[in-house]
Write a protein that holds these residues in place. Structure first.
Motif, short mmCIF file in Angstrom:
data_model
loop_
_atom_site.label_atom_id
_atom_site.label_comp_id
_atom_site.label_asym_id
_atom_site.label_seq_id
_atom_site.Cartn_x
_atom_site.Cartn_y
_atom_site.Cartn_z
N LEU A 12 0.83 -1.20 0.00
CA LEU A 12 0.00 0.00 0.00
C LEU A 12 0.87 1.25 0.00
O LEU A 12 1.98 1.25 0.51
CB LEU A 12 -0.91 0.00 1.23
N PRO A 14 2.04 4.98 1.10
CA PRO A 14 2.07 5.66 2.40
C PRO A 14 0.82 6.51 2.61
O PRO A 14 0.27 7.08 1.67
CB PRO A 14 3.33 6.53 2.31
N ASP A 15 0.40 6.58 3.85
CA ASP A 15 -0.79 7.35 4.22
C ASP A 15 -0.33 8.50 5.12
O ASP A 15 0.21 8.27 6.19
CB ASP A 15 -1.77 6.44 4.96
N VAL A 18 -1.44 8.17 8.77
CA VAL A 18 -0.73 7.14 9.52
C VAL A 18 0.69 7.62 9.86
O VAL A 18 1.18 7.42 10.98
CB VAL A 18 -0.68 5.83 8.72
N ARG A 19 1.33 8.26 8.89
CA ARG A 19 2.68 8.79 9.15
C ARG A 19 2.65 9.80 10.29
O ARG A 19 3.51 9.79 11.17
CB ARG A 19 3.23 9.44 7.88
N ALA A 53 2.35 -1.32 9.02
CA ALA A 53 2.06 0.11 8.85
C ALA A 53 3.33 0.94 9.02
O ALA A 53 3.56 1.91 8.30
CB ALA A 53 1.00 0.56 9.84
N ARG A 56 5.64 0.72 5.99
CA ARG A 56 5.11 1.43 4.82
C ARG A 56 5.64 2.86 4.79
O ARG A 56 5.67 3.48 3.73
CB ARG A 56 3.58 1.48 4.85
N HIS A 57 6.05 3.39 5.95
CA HIS A 57 6.41 4.79 6.04
C HIS A 57 7.87 5.03 6.40
O HIS A 57 8.42 6.08 6.06
CB HIS A 57 5.51 5.48 7.07
#
Length: 217
Positions: A12, A14-15, A18-19, A53, A56-57
């Protein structure tokens, strides 16, 4: 034509939300336990996020620490720019930057979070300088800009703006750290000493220095 692997399809993007949650959790953890007490597990537990998660970042804990201090530096840079905005000259702007950084020690309106995280950042300059250098470069940017402007206008002499900015930061931080360690430094005295030392080193005329170091209203 072959299909992308399942791993590639499932990855996915990066959001930003969420970061932000990860950075917020990391900031709280550092305030409570310092950088040495920061762990990915503790951050994820506080943020209620999964290991997936996190990765992802961020690629590592070090990358998270670097991002955290860069974010703090950007907040500080914006605060310093606001402080410098009314300055009429490059000399006034440099003095305003020095005042702004000293406010970290002597102005109770500055959030204690910023003070604590600044202290943590400074401690990492010796332990892991590669993680902190981008943050310091960000914070010094408005000071370097004004030093360059002063060189162009002939009010600062025989200086390298980047090296001069680093030296000014060192002088200001020494006064800040001394006050935090003892709690009994006089803010006006620390300010005058820092301004005289730094502006004299930039080649500012003595009469201009005297005018700038006069007590603030």
């Amino acid at each position: 034509m072959t299909r992308p692997s399942t791993r590639q399809r499932d990855k996915l993007a990066p959001d930003p939300g969420v970061r932000r949650a990860i950075l917020t959790a990391a900031s709280k953890t550092v305030r409570e336990h310092g950088v040495q007490g920061l762990s990915i597990a503790a951050v994820l537990d506080r943020a209620r996020l999964s290991t997936r998660a996190f990765y992802r970042h961020f690629e590592s804990k070090d990358q998270l620490v670097a991002a955290l201090f860069l974010e703090i530096a950007r907040v500080e840079m914006r605060r310093l720019r606001r402080k410098m905005a009314p300055a009429a000259t490059a000399v006034d702007a440099v003095a305003a930057w020095i005042d702004g950084r000293l406010d970290l020690a002597f102005d109770d309106n500055i959030k204690s979070d910023l003070r604590h995280l600044s202290l943590e950042a400074q401690s990492q300059m010796f332990a892991s300088p590669e993680l902190i250098q981008p943050a310091y470069a960000q914070m010094l940017t408005p000071l370097i800009e004004q030093l360059q402007l002063g060189v162009q206008h002939g009010v600062f002499h025989d200086i390298d703006p980047v090296s001069a900015a680093q030296s000014i930061q060192g002088v200001v931080w020494a006064g800040t750290e001394r006050h935090w360690a003892t709690g009994d430094c006089d803010g006006a005295d620390v300010r005058e000493r820092a301004l005289r030392f730094c502006l004299r080193g930039l080649g500012v005329a003595p009469e201009a220095i005297t005018q700038i170091v006069s007590p603030r209203p």
